[in-house]
Design a protein around this motif. Structure first.
Motif, PDB file in Angstrom:
ATOM      1  N   HIS A   9       0.813  -1.217   0.000  1.00  0.00           N
ATOM      2  CA  HIS A   9       0.000   0.000   0.000  1.00  0.00           C
ATOM      3  C   HIS A   9       0.847   1.268   0.000  1.00  0.00           C
ATOM      4  N   ASP A  10       2.148   1.127   0.212  1.00  0.00           N
ATOM      5  CA  ASP A  10       3.052   2.272   0.143  1.00  0.00           C
ATOM      6  C   ASP A  10       3.721   2.392  -1.225  1.00  0.00           C
ATOM      7  N   VAL A  11       3.393   1.497  -2.140  1.00  0.00           N
ATOM      8  CA  VAL A  11       4.005   1.495  -3.474  1.00  0.00           C
ATOM      9  C   VAL A  11       2.953   1.913  -4.496  1.00  0.00           C
ATOM     10  N   GLU A  12       3.265   2.920  -5.283  1.00  0.00           N
ATOM     11  CA  GLU A  12       2.334   3.395  -6.308  1.00  0.00           C
ATOM     12  C   GLU A  12       2.619   2.769  -7.669  1.00  0.00           C
ATOM     13  N   ARG A  13       3.920   2.588  -7.988  1.00  0.00           N
ATOM     14  CA  ARG A  13       4.307   2.118  -9.318  1.00  0.00           C
ATOM     15  C   ARG A  13       5.423   1.083  -9.201  1.00  0.00           C
ATOM     16  N   ALA A  14       5.340   0.056 -10.031  1.00  0.00           N
ATOM     17  CA  ALA A  14       6.375  -0.978 -10.074  1.00  0.00           C
ATOM     18  C   ALA A  14       6.729  -1.263 -11.525  1.00  0.00           C
ATOM     19  N   LEU A  15       7.989  -1.530 -11.758  1.00  0.00           N
ATOM     20  CA  LEU A  15       8.487  -1.882 -13.088  1.00  0.00           C
ATOM     21  C   LEU A  15       9.057  -3.290 -13.037  1.00  0.00           C
ATOM     22  N   VAL A  16       8.628  -4.136 -13.969  1.00  0.00           N
ATOM     23  CA  VAL A  16       9.131  -5.503 -14.087  1.00  0.00           C
ATOM     24  C   VAL A  16       9.928  -5.580 -15.395  1.00  0.00           C
ATOM     25  N   VAL A  17      11.206  -5.947 -15.298  1.00  0.00           N
ATOM     26  CA  VAL A  17      12.072  -6.037 -16.466  1.00  0.00           C
ATOM     27  C   VAL A  17      12.485  -7.488 -16.670  1.00  0.00           C
ATOM     28  N   ALA A  18      12.339  -7.981 -17.895  1.00  0.00           N
ATOM     29  CA  ALA A  18      12.714  -9.362 -18.207  1.00  0.00           C
ATOM     30  C   ALA A  18      13.348  -9.421 -19.586  1.00  0.00           C
ATOM     31  N   ALA A  19      14.117 -10.461 -19.810  1.00  0.00           N
ATOM     32  CA  ALA A  19      14.804 -10.607 -21.093  1.00  0.00           C
ATOM     33  C   ALA A  19      13.830 -10.922 -22.216  1.00  0.00           C
ATOM     34  N   HIS A  20      12.889 -11.831 -21.973  1.00  0.00           N
ATOM     35  CA  HIS A  20      12.008 -12.346 -23.020  1.00  0.00           C
ATOM     36  C   HIS A  20      10.538 -12.297 -22.595  1.00  0.00           C
ATOM     37  N   PRO A  21       9.627 -12.302 -23.556  1.00  0.00           N
ATOM     38  CA  PRO A  21       8.231 -12.571 -23.227  1.00  0.00           C
ATOM     39  C   PRO A  21       8.122 -13.919 -22.503  1.00  0.00           C
ATOM     40  N   ASP A  22       7.298 -14.005 -21.544  1.00  0.00           N
ATOM     41  CA  ASP A  22       6.964 -15.129 -20.648  1.00  0.00           C
ATOM     42  C   ASP A  22       7.880 -15.251 -19.445  1.00  0.00           C
ATOM     43  N   ASP A  23       9.054 -14.615 -19.454  1.00  0.00           N
ATOM     44  CA  ASP A  23       9.965 -14.720 -18.309  1.00  0.00           C
ATOM     45  C   ASP A  23       9.304 -14.215 -17.026  1.00  0.00           C
ATOM     46  N   ALA A  24       8.690 -13.046 -17.106  1.00  0.00           N
ATOM     47  CA  ALA A  24       8.073 -12.467 -15.911  1.00  0.00           C
ATOM     48  C   ALA A  24       6.912 -13.324 -15.429  1.00  0.00           C
ATOM     49  N   ASP A  25       6.198 -13.956 -16.364  1.00  0.00           N
ATOM     50  CA  ASP A  25       5.044 -14.762 -15.971  1.00  0.00           C
ATOM     51  C   ASP A  25       5.471 -16.053 -15.289  1.00  0.00           C
ATOM     52  N   ALA A  37      -3.775  -6.034  -8.155  1.00  0.00           N
ATOM     53  CA  ALA A  37      -5.005  -6.067  -7.362  1.00  0.00           C
ATOM     54  C   ALA A  37      -4.946  -5.093  -6.193  1.00  0.00           C
ATOM     55  N   ALA A  38      -3.735  -4.832  -5.703  1.00  0.00           N
ATOM     56  CA  ALA A  38      -3.549  -3.901  -4.590  1.00  0.00           C
ATOM     57  C   ALA A  38      -3.542  -2.447  -5.050  1.00  0.00           C
ATOM     58  N   GLY A  39      -3.675  -2.225  -6.354  1.00  0.00           N
ATOM     59  CA  GLY A  39      -3.726  -0.865  -6.873  1.00  0.00           C
ATOM     60  C   GLY A  39      -2.405  -0.318  -7.349  1.00  0.00           C
ATOM     61  N   ILE A  40      -1.358  -1.150  -7.392  1.00  0.00           N
ATOM     62  CA  ILE A  40      -0.066  -0.701  -7.901  1.00  0.00           C
ATOM     63  C   ILE A  40      -0.111  -0.653  -9.422  1.00  0.00           C
ATOM     64  N   SER A  75      -0.318 -10.462 -19.841  1.00  0.00           N
ATOM     65  CA  SER A  75      -0.285  -9.374 -18.864  1.00  0.00           C
ATOM     66  C   SER A  75      -1.690  -8.896 -18.539  1.00  0.00           C
ATOM     67  N   ALA A  76      -2.560  -8.869 -19.531  1.00  0.00           N
ATOM     68  CA  ALA A  76      -3.935  -8.426 -19.300  1.00  0.00           C
ATOM     69  C   ALA A  76      -4.642  -9.320 -18.289  1.00  0.00           C
ATOM     70  N   THR A  77      -4.342 -10.613 -18.296  1.00  0.00           N
ATOM     71  CA  THR A  77      -4.972 -11.509 -17.330  1.00  0.00           C
ATOM     72  C   THR A  77      -4.522 -11.204 -15.902  1.00  0.00           C
ATOM     73  N   LEU A  78      -3.370 -10.538 -15.772  1.00  0.00           N
ATOM     74  CA  LEU A  78      -2.853 -10.184 -14.448  1.00  0.00           C
ATOM     75  C   LEU A  78      -3.269  -8.788 -14.024  1.00  0.00           C
ATOM     76  N   GLY A  79      -3.955  -8.062 -14.906  1.00  0.00           N
ATOM     77  CA  GLY A  79      -4.363  -6.706 -14.597  1.00  0.00           C
ATOM     78  C   GLY A  79      -3.363  -5.664 -15.019  1.00  0.00           C
ATOM     79  N   VAL A  80      -2.461  -6.011 -15.951  1.00  0.00           N
ATOM     80  CA  VAL A  80      -1.410  -5.099 -16.409  1.00  0.00           C
ATOM     81  C   VAL A  80      -1.651  -4.743 -17.868  1.00  0.00           C
ATOM     82  N   THR A  81      -1.713  -3.452 -18.162  1.00  0.00           N
ATOM     83  CA  THR A  81      -1.930  -3.006 -19.536  1.00  0.00           C
ATOM     84  C   THR A  81      -0.725  -2.279 -20.124  1.00  0.00           C
ATOM     85  N   ASP A  82       0.209  -1.831 -19.286  1.00  0.00           N
ATOM     86  CA  ASP A  82       1.393  -1.122 -19.770  1.00  0.00           C
ATOM     87  C   ASP A  82       2.507  -2.139 -20.004  1.00  0.00           C
TER      88      ASP A  82
END
Length: 239
Positions: A9-25, A37-40, A75-82
Motif C-alpha cells: 500500500h506504500d508502493v504506487e508504481r512498479a516496473l518488471v524487467v525481463a529478457a524475453h516474453p513469458d519470463d516475468a510470468d 489487485a492492490a492498486g499498484i 499481462s492483461a490476465t494479471l491486470g497489467v496493460t502497460d
C-alpha cells in the motif's frame, strides 16, 4: 535471512524487467497479479521480442509479433496493460551493454517506480535453466540502471527525463532468496497467463501441475501453510 519489503500500500508504481516474453510470468505472475489487485500501477518491459523462442520449422520473421501479442494477452490476465518492448537487442545475444542500460534507464525515469523486479544477475547452478545468459544480462543491466544510473543526473541527461531513485529491487531466480510472496489467491491467473504464451507452453499438458508443484515447493521452504503456492525473490533495499 528473510526480509520484510515495503508494504504494497506504500508502493504506487512498479516496473518488471525481463529478457524475453513469458519470463516475468514464469517467475512472478502471481506476485504481479497481487500488486495490480492492490492498486499498484505495474509496467512490464521485455528487453527482446523473444525471436529465438520458436520451433525449428517456424517462420522466424513472424515470431516477434506473435510473442508480443502473447505477452500483452498474458499481462492483461494479471491486470497489467502497460507492456513495453525494447528494440535493437537480439534474443540470444543480450549483454549488459551501455546501450541496454540506457534503454532501461529511459523507462525507469519515465515510469518512476518505487519498486523494480528483474531477473537475477547471479547464476543459479541448482536450476541452470533459470539462469539463461539473456536473463543474467537483463538482470545485470537492470541492476546497473537502478543504481547508480537512473538516479545520477549526469548519466544520460540527453534522455531529457528527470533522474529517479528506485527504493526497492526484487530479483527473481536468485540462488539465495530472502522473501516469498503467497500467491495462492492468484495461482489460477498465473496458469492462465502462461497459457496465453501458447507458442511456448501449448505443448505442455502438465503446465498447471508443474506450476503448482513448483509454487508449493517454495511455500514449504518458507513455512507457508500446506497447499499454498508462493514465489520467491531476493529483495534489496536501495537507500
Amino acid at each position: 535471512m528473510p526480509v520484510q519489503p515495503r508494504p504494497d500500500h506504500d508502493v504506487e508504481r512498479a516496473l518488471v524487467v525481463a529478457a524475453h516474453p513469458d519470463d516475468a510470468d514464469f517467475g512472478a505472475a502471481g506476485t504481479i497479479a497481487g500488486w495490480a489487485a492492490a492498486g499498484i500501477e505495474v509496467t512490464i518491459l521485455c528487453c527482446t521480442h523473444g525471436e529465438q523462442g520458436a520451433r525449428p520449422e517456424a517462420d522466424i520473421t513472424q515470431i516477434p509479433a506473435l510473442r508480443e501479442r502473447e505477452q500483452r494477452a498474458a499481462s492483461a490476465t494479471l491486470g497489467v496493460t502497460d507492456v513495453r518492448f525494447l528494440d535493437g537487442h537480439r534474443d540470444g545475444w543480450l549483454v549488459p551493454s551501455f546501450d541496454l542500460q540506457r534503454d532501461i534507464v529511459r523507462v525507469i525515469r519515465d515510469v518512476r517506480p518505487q519498486r523494480v523486479l528483474c531477473q537475477s544477475p547471479e547464476r543459479w547452478y541448482e536450476r541452470l535453466q533459470a539462469s539463461h545468459p539473456d536473463h543474467l544480462a537483463a538482470g545485470e543491466a537492470t541492476v546497473r540502471a537502478c543504481y547508480p544510473a537512473a538516479e545520477n543526473p549526469f548519466a544520460w541527461p540527453e534522455l531529457g527525463l528527470d533522474f529517479w531513485h528506485v527504493g526497492e529491487l526484487w530479483l527473481m531466480a536468485h540462488p539465495t532468496p530472502n522473501h516469498a510472496v503467497d500467491t495462492t489467491e492468484h495461482f489460477d491467473r498465473k496458469v492462465e497467463a502462461l497459457r496465453r504464451h501458447a507458442s511456448q507452453t501449448g505443448h505442455r499438458e502438465d503446465l498447471e501441475t508443474f506450476l503448482r508443484r513448483a509454487g508449493e515447493g517454495v511455500a514449504r521452504r518458507f513455512g507457508l501453510a500446506e497447499r499454498h503456492t508462493a514465489e520467491q525473490f531476493c529483495v534489496i533495499q536501495i537507500n
